[in-house]
Design an enzyme around this catalytic site. Structure first.
Site, PDB file in Angstrom:
ATOM      1  N   ASP A  12      61.057  54.791  23.703  1.00  0.00           N
ATOM      2  CA  ASP A  12      61.305  54.621  25.153  1.00  0.00           C
ATOM      3  C   ASP A  12      62.561  53.466  25.325  1.00  0.00           C
ATOM      4  O   ASP A  12      63.365  53.655  25.978  1.00  0.00           O
ATOM      5  CB  ASP A  12      60.192  53.768  26.025  1.00  0.00           C
ATOM      6  CG  ASP A  12      58.791  54.716  25.642  1.00  0.00           C
ATOM      7  OD1 ASP A  12      58.302  55.211  26.926  1.00  0.00           O
ATOM      8  OD2 ASP A  12      58.406  55.153  24.697  1.00  0.00           O
ATOM      9  N   GLU A  22      62.703  52.515  33.968  1.00  0.00           N
ATOM     10  CA  GLU A  22      61.435  52.013  33.678  1.00  0.00           C
ATOM     11  C   GLU A  22      61.307  50.620  32.875  1.00  0.00           C
ATOM     12  O   GLU A  22      60.322  49.908  33.266  1.00  0.00           O
ATOM     13  CB  GLU A  22      60.710  53.091  33.160  1.00  0.00           C
ATOM     14  CG  GLU A  22      59.065  52.839  32.979  1.00  0.00           C
ATOM     15  CD  GLU A  22      58.422  53.794  32.513  1.00  0.00           C
ATOM     16  OE1 GLU A  22      58.774  54.928  31.978  1.00  0.00           O
ATOM     17  OE2 GLU A  22      57.154  53.446  32.364  1.00  0.00           O
ATOM     18  N   ASP A  38      64.045  57.768  33.526  1.00  0.00           N
ATOM     19  CA  ASP A  38      62.967  57.612  32.985  1.00  0.00           C
ATOM     20  C   ASP A  38      63.389  57.731  31.364  1.00  0.00           C
ATOM     21  O   ASP A  38      63.437  58.892  31.078  1.00  0.00           O
ATOM     22  CB  ASP A  38      61.852  58.444  33.219  1.00  0.00           C
ATOM     23  CG  ASP A  38      60.348  57.965  32.984  1.00  0.00           C
ATOM     24  OD1 ASP A  38      60.288  57.243  31.683  1.00  0.00           O
ATOM     25  OD2 ASP A  38      59.535  58.386  33.495  1.00  0.00           O
ATOM     26  N   ILE A  87      61.378  57.789  28.502  1.00  0.00           N
ATOM     27  CA  ILE A  87      60.588  58.765  27.899  1.00  0.00           C
ATOM     28  C   ILE A  87      59.709  59.129  29.232  1.00  0.00           C
ATOM     29  O   ILE A  87      59.122  58.052  29.520  1.00  0.00           O
ATOM     30  CB  ILE A  87      59.867  58.368  26.792  1.00  0.00           C
ATOM     31  CG1 ILE A  87      61.057  58.339  25.615  1.00  0.00           C
ATOM     32  CG2 ILE A  87      58.855  59.519  26.347  1.00  0.00           C
ATOM     33  CD1 ILE A  87      60.298  58.139  24.206  1.00  0.00           C
ATOM     34  N   ASP A  88      59.629  60.135  29.657  1.00  0.00           N
ATOM     35  CA  ASP A  88      58.655  60.569  30.935  1.00  0.00           C
ATOM     36  C   ASP A  88      57.729  61.200  29.787  1.00  0.00           C
ATOM     37  O   ASP A  88      58.185  62.305  29.088  1.00  0.00           O
ATOM     38  CB  ASP A  88      59.284  61.255  31.890  1.00  0.00           C
ATOM     39  CG  ASP A  88      58.173  61.480  32.947  1.00  0.00           C
ATOM     40  OD1 ASP A  88      57.582  60.590  33.228  1.00  0.00           O
ATOM     41  OD2 ASP A  88      58.138  62.676  33.518  1.00  0.00           O
ATOM     42  N   THR A  92      55.191  59.374  28.039  1.00  0.00           N
ATOM     43  CA  THR A  92      54.831  58.781  26.650  1.00  0.00           C
ATOM     44  C   THR A  92      53.499  59.047  25.984  1.00  0.00           C
ATOM     45  O   THR A  92      53.616  59.107  24.788  1.00  0.00           O
ATOM     46  CB  THR A  92      55.037  57.002  26.994  1.00  0.00           C
ATOM     47  OG1 THR A  92      56.172  56.829  27.500  1.00  0.00           O
ATOM     48  CG2 THR A  92      54.967  56.427  25.646  1.00  0.00           C
ATOM     49  N   HIS A 104      46.010  60.578  35.243  1.00  0.00           N
ATOM     50  CA  HIS A 104      47.299  60.618  36.064  1.00  0.00           C
ATOM     51  C   HIS A 104      46.997  61.639  37.453  1.00  0.00           C
ATOM     52  O   HIS A 104      48.114  61.642  38.246  1.00  0.00           O
ATOM     53  CB  HIS A 104      48.635  61.209  35.378  1.00  0.00           C
ATOM     54  CG  HIS A 104      48.752  60.356  34.151  1.00  0.00           C
ATOM     55  ND1 HIS A 104      49.835  60.557  33.339  1.00  0.00           N
ATOM     56  CD2 HIS A 104      48.407  59.322  33.697  1.00  0.00           C
ATOM     57  CE1 HIS A 104      49.821  59.710  32.446  1.00  0.00           C
ATOM     58  NE2 HIS A 104      48.934  58.646  32.713  1.00  0.00           N
ATOM     59  N   SER A 146      54.799  65.163  31.499  1.00  0.00           N
ATOM     60  CA  SER A 146      55.882  64.851  31.743  1.00  0.00           C
ATOM     61  C   SER A 146      56.742  65.751  32.922  1.00  0.00           C
ATOM     62  O   SER A 146      56.099  66.640  33.313  1.00  0.00           O
ATOM     63  CB  SER A 146      57.008  64.666  30.505  1.00  0.00           C
ATOM     64  OG  SER A 146      57.417  66.074  30.508  1.00  0.00           O
ATOM     65  N   LYS A 168      57.332  69.718  33.329  1.00  0.00           N
ATOM     66  CA  LYS A 168      56.824  70.606  34.114  1.00  0.00           C
ATOM     67  C   LYS A 168      57.868  71.160  35.113  1.00  0.00           C
ATOM     68  O   LYS A 168      57.734  72.364  35.640  1.00  0.00           O
ATOM     69  CB  LYS A 168      55.508  69.922  35.096  1.00  0.00           C
ATOM     70  CG  LYS A 168      54.395  69.832  34.251  1.00  0.00           C
ATOM     71  CD  LYS A 168      53.365  69.215  34.937  1.00  0.00           C
ATOM     72  CE  LYS A 168      53.329  67.661  35.253  1.00  0.00           C
ATOM     73  NZ  LYS A 168      53.077  66.835  34.079  1.00  0.00           N
ATOM     74  N   ARG A 216      50.101  67.630  41.958  1.00  0.00           N
ATOM     75  CA  ARG A 216      49.987  66.221  41.377  1.00  0.00           C
ATOM     76  C   ARG A 216      49.269  65.166  42.272  1.00  0.00           C
ATOM     77  O   ARG A 216      49.862  64.954  43.475  1.00  0.00           O
ATOM     78  CB  ARG A 216      51.273  65.691  40.983  1.00  0.00           C
ATOM     79  CG  ARG A 216      51.300  64.185  40.323  1.00  0.00           C
ATOM     80  CD  ARG A 216      52.527  63.706  40.038  1.00  0.00           C
ATOM     81  NE  ARG A 216      52.582  62.413  39.060  1.00  0.00           N
ATOM     82  CZ  ARG A 216      52.615  62.547  38.016  1.00  0.00           C
ATOM     83  NH1 ARG A 216      52.580  63.825  37.218  1.00  0.00           N
ATOM     84  NH2 ARG A 216      52.547  61.368  37.290  1.00  0.00           N
ATOM     85  N   ASP A 263      60.147  58.991  37.944  1.00  0.00           N
ATOM     86  CA  ASP A 263      59.179  59.930  37.678  1.00  0.00           C
ATOM     87  C   ASP A 263      59.326  61.211  38.361  1.00  0.00           C
ATOM     88  O   ASP A 263      58.766  62.243  38.062  1.00  0.00           O
ATOM     89  CB  ASP A 263      57.586  59.715  37.799  1.00  0.00           C
ATOM     90  CG  ASP A 263      57.068  58.697  36.787  1.00  0.00           C
ATOM     91  OD1 ASP A 263      57.406  58.881  35.523  1.00  0.00           O
ATOM     92  OD2 ASP A 263      56.176  58.036  37.019  1.00  0.00           O
TER      93      ASP A 263
HETATM   94  N1  LIG Z   1      47.007  56.365  37.081  1.00  0.00           N
HETATM   95  C1  LIG Z   1      48.258  57.074  37.085  1.00  0.00           C
HETATM   96  N2  LIG Z   1      48.068  58.077  37.890  1.00  0.00           N
HETATM   97  C2  LIG Z   1      49.503  58.689  38.157  1.00  0.00           C
HETATM   98  N3  LIG Z   1      50.667  58.720  37.248  1.00  0.00           N
HETATM   99  C3  LIG Z   1      50.464  57.609  36.398  1.00  0.00           C
HETATM  100  C4  LIG Z   1      49.390  56.862  36.371  1.00  0.00           C
HETATM  101  N4  LIG Z   1      49.728  56.194  35.195  1.00  0.00           N
HETATM  102  C5  LIG Z   1      50.965  56.377  34.756  1.00  0.00           C
HETATM  103  N5  LIG Z   1      51.304  57.586  35.541  1.00  0.00           N
HETATM  104  C6  LIG Z   1      52.739  58.132  35.393  1.00  0.00           C
HETATM  105  O1  LIG Z   1      52.892  59.395  35.100  1.00  0.00           O
HETATM  106  C7  LIG Z   1      53.898  59.580  34.382  1.00  0.00           C
HETATM  107  C8  LIG Z   1      53.545  60.912  33.410  1.00  0.00           C
HETATM  108  O2  LIG Z   1      53.286  61.889  33.941  1.00  0.00           O
HETATM  109  P1  LIG Z   1      52.451  63.100  33.482  1.00  0.00           P
HETATM  110  O3  LIG Z   1      51.208  63.028  33.691  1.00  0.00           O
HETATM  111  O4  LIG Z   1      53.076  64.171  34.485  1.00  0.00           O
HETATM  112  O5  LIG Z   1      52.978  63.315  32.327  1.00  0.00           O
HETATM  113  C9  LIG Z   1      54.043  58.333  33.432  1.00  0.00           C
HETATM  114  O6  LIG Z   1      54.959  58.142  33.063  1.00  0.00           O
HETATM  115  P2  LIG Z   1      55.745  57.566  31.663  1.00  0.00           P
HETATM  116  O7  LIG Z   1      54.949  58.463  30.580  1.00  0.00           O
HETATM  117  O8  LIG Z   1      57.052  57.592  31.721  1.00  0.00           O
HETATM  118  O9  LIG Z   1      55.081  56.046  31.835  1.00  0.00           O
HETATM  119  C10 LIG Z   1      53.489  57.030  34.672  1.00  0.00           C
HETATM  120  O10 LIG Z   1      54.605  56.781  35.114  1.00  0.00           O
HETATM  121 MG   LIG Z   2      57.609  58.449  33.556  1.00  0.00          MG
HETATM  122 MG   LIG Z   3      58.575  56.394  30.698  1.00  0.00          MG
HETATM  123 MG   LIG Z   4      55.747  54.398  30.816  1.00  0.00          MG
END
Ligand SMILES: Nc1ncnc2c1ncn2[C@@H]1O[C@H](COP(=O)(O)O)[C@@H](OP(=O)(O)O)[C@H]1O
Ligand SMILES: [Mg+2]
Ligand SMILES: [Mg+2]
Ligand SMILES: [Mg+2]
Length: 355
Positions: free
Chosen positions: A46, A71, A136, A138-139, A141, A236, A260, A263, A277, A289
């Site tokens: 990241d 980020e 971002d 790494i979206d 992670t 998430h 990420s 999608k 979402r 994001d």
């Molecule tokens: N409780 C939560 N509810 C919704 N999104 C969240 C979350 N906690 C983290 N995220 C976000 O969801 C992103 C990943 O999305 P997805 O679920 O589509 O893979 C994360 O990005 P990062 O991985 O860049 O931190 C983070 O920003």
């Molecule tokens: Mg992200």
């Molecule tokens: Mg990220």
């Molecule tokens: Mg993150």
């Protein structure tokens, strides 16, 4: 074409950052993973990806004023005991830049101080005025750590509107993932999606010079034939709520759960027709994001709104101010989807108020 120079720089930055991530994902060590203050994971990749993108943009776009909303920041890397990890990230970034012979242009080998400075280029707050790059590094992670999907997501805001987006998705198959979600088969993977305002969305293989192809969202009109995407992580997004929406719509296929903004990339080429979402109560969505993903989908003919049907407003700074959730579909499906979302949310609220 508008934004040609910016697009070239963004594609180069995101591809190079993705190369760094691929290297780390192949040899991921637990010691490479740290926990941020909000308990979310962050890895050397990241940080490394953020530094690479920031350095490449700075080098390629020397004439522009440069504002980056990203980020990560360097606070944890400056703490006592972080010297080893900082050295590792600096080496990773130097090795990655050397593959493009960029180190010379970036004033020889970077020191750990250079690395910290490059990481902190991303502390801009964004907002409605001027130009802001949004990154971002790494979206997804969590997906990255599982060996699944993730994306390097880079976008550009101009006066609060998204005008350019690039998504590098190293683990996304070049062909459709429909019914084949995190595909770990021998299929060729690595997609670079990009879009500039008014010019459509294109996809090309991440690591080759082959010609880009123009992509379009699914043209499915009957929800029974549509499939929908949602987060892999139940933390998430409310999987129960999406399942209720999908059944109201008559969607027959099971949800496709991937991590990420991959999608958004997959939707832009029609692998699925809907993205749902719905974060748990109290979560505030961050612009990095969604900025790149949103333009990749809209330029491919899709619509991205909040649960109330309002377009996403990226002009408010780091956070998105929105009514519950984010939904994506094509123009034909959107009215039906909005109704199903409204009905399901109302039902859910009624059920919880009667408890
Ligand atoms: N409780 C939560 N509810 C919704 N999104 C969240 C979350 N906690 C983290 N995220 C976000 O969801 C992103 C990943 O999305 P997805 O679920 O589509 O893979 C994360 O990005 P990062 O991985 O860049 O931190 C983070 O920003
Ligand atoms: Mg992200
Ligand atoms: Mg990220
Ligand atoms: Mg993150």
């Amino acid at each position: 074409m508008a934004y040609e120079k910016e697009l070239d720089a963004a594609k180069k930055a995101a591809s190079l950052a993705a190369r760094l991530c691929q290297k780390v994902q192949k040899a991921l060590l637990q010691s490479d993973v740290q926990s941020k203050s909000d308990k979310s994971p962050v890895t050397v990749a990241d940080y490394g990806s953020q530094a690479v993108v920031s350095l490449v943009l700075e080098r390629e776009l020397t004439s522009e004023p440069f504002s980056l909303v990203a980020e990560e920041d360097s606070a944890d890397l400056r703490k006592d005991g972080s010297e080893d990890i900082l050295q590792r990230i600096t080496k990773l970034v130097n090795d990655t830049l050397a593959t493009e012979d960029l180190t010379k242009a970036i004033d020889s080998t970077l020191t750990t101080d250079d690395l910290l400075r490059a990481t902190d280029c991303g502390t801009s707050e964004g907002g409605p005025n001027g130009r802001h790059w949004v990154l971002d590094p790494i979206d997804g992670t969590k997906g990255f750590l599982r060996g699944d999907q993730y994306a390097v997501a880079l976008g550009l805001l101009e006066e609060g509107k998204v005008v350019l987006g690039v998504l590098a998705c190293p683990n996304l198959p070049l062909t459709s993932i429909a019914g084949n979600k995190n595909s770990s088969s021998s299929e060729e993977t690595g997609c670079l999606f990009y879009a500039t305002i008014g010019s459509g969305t294109y996809m090309q293989p991440l690591d080759s010079k082959s010609d880009p192809v123009k992509v379009h969202v699914s043209s499915v009109e009957n929800p029974e034939e549509a499939s929908f995407f949602e987060s892999f992580e139940g933390a998430h997004s409310l999987h129960d709520l999406s399942s209720s929406i999908a059944s109201k719509l008559g969607v027959k296929a099971p949800p496709v759960r991937i991590d990420s903004q991959a999608k958004y990339g997959a939707l832009s080429r029609g692998d699925g027709a809907i993205y749902l979402r719905f974060p748990h109560k109290g979560y505030r969505e961050k612009i990095w994001d969604h900025v790149a993903g949103a333009i990749v989908v809209t330029e491919a003919g899709g619509i991205v709104t909040d649960a109330g049907g309002k377009p996403l407003d990226f002009s408010k700074g780091k956070y998105l101010d929105l009514d519950t959730g984010i939904i994506v579909a094509n123009e034909k499906l959107m009215p039906l989807l909005l109704k199903a979302v409204r009905d399901s949310i109302a039902e859910q609220e009624k059920a919880s108020s009667s408890l």
